[in-house]
Design an enzyme around this catalytic site. Sequence first.
Site, short mmCIF file in Angstrom:
data_model
loop_
_atom_site.label_atom_id
_atom_site.label_comp_id
_atom_site.label_asym_id
_atom_site.label_seq_id
_atom_site.Cartn_x
_atom_site.Cartn_y
_atom_site.Cartn_z
N ASP A 1 4.82 -10.71 -8.98
CA ASP A 1 5.25 -11.24 -10.29
C ASP A 1 4.68 -10.38 -11.42
OD1 ASP A 1 6.31 -13.31 -8.77
OD2 ASP A 1 4.53 -14.56 -9.03
N ALA B 1 0.82 -1.21 0.00
CA ALA B 1 0.00 0.00 0.00
C ALA B 1 0.86 1.26 0.00
CB ALA B 1 -0.92 0.00 1.21
O1 RIB Z 1 4.26 -15.50 -6.51
C1 RIB Z 1 3.22 -16.43 -6.62
C2 RIB Z 1 3.78 -17.77 -7.02
O2 RIB Z 1 4.60 -18.26 -5.99
C3 RIB Z 1 2.73 -18.84 -7.23
O3 RIB Z 1 2.27 -18.89 -8.54
C4 RIB Z 1 3.42 -20.10 -6.75
O4 RIB Z 1 3.57 -21.07 -7.73
C5 RIB Z 1 4.76 -19.65 -6.18
O5 RIB Z 1 5.78 -19.82 -7.06
#
Ligand code: RIB
Length: 291
Positions: A237, A207
């Site tokens: 990610d 946040a």
């Molecule tokens: O960051 C999320 C990911 O962490 C998931 O998709 C899981 O597979 C782990 O690698």
Amino acid sequence: MIYTLGSINIDHFYRLPHLPAPGETLAAESYRVGLGGKGANQAVAAAKAGAKVEHIGAVGPEGGWAVDRLAGWGVGTRHIARSTKATGHAIINVDARGENAIVIFPGANRALDLADVERALAAAGQGDILLMQNETALQVETARAAAEKGMTVIYSAAPFDAQAVMAVLDHVTVLVLNAVEAVQLAAAMNIGLDRLRVPELLITRGAGGAEWRAATGERVHVPAIRVAAVDTTGAGDTFAGYFAAARDEGHSPEAAMRLAAAAAALKVTRAGTADAIPTRSEVDSFRAEQA
Ligand code: RIB
């Protein structure tokens, strides 16, 4: 062009009223399976952002569908090896507030061969990006090879391991950490973050937004976009993949962070990982709504 070295996992999602305490048995409210792994998620995010992406990784004999799913999102899959080890998987518990607790089984993700990685990077060079995280083998060797070719190396240091970060640091162009990891790394190295030997440091603060610092002293802060969280899994990610794609397009760090922050915020409103990462046009519409 972006090369992603990274994990490919089968994600098992359990929706729970709260994360289990030690010794507690809980019945899940729902269960689903999807494509995940930090590496696959980052590759899919970059491809959905519009980048040309080639993934380097491995799956086991039962992982063909994961490779097909990656290809379906436009990720190049010819450098994904077929291992005799089982495809990696993740057990992902998600609570009512969208927070998670994850256990991974690395499996084929750790069965990478350096010769395969070198083959994958054979045509890569200056102007290309290597994006990687911490769920496979060969991070140091791959980062070194990429840096020697003049590639930009973006390293998202998750799951965090201070020793692994320190081993790869000399070859990294952009180090991506969350706020907790940044404090842990500074403590492990016994130095302030400003003294890290890395050209660019990108710290995500949930946040609190995201902060970018260059070795030149330049700094940028981008605020987070507030959303009602359904599932925070894969938000980091998504941020890393979109940031890499925007840099690959030639955008400034600030413009890349703003795009990445919007993509990550939109992801948080959806359950799942790779499949739930928004496309560029969805992110563009979301940003237009916020403006
Ligand atoms: O960051 C999320 C990911 O962490 C998931 O998709 C899981 O597979 C782990 O690698």
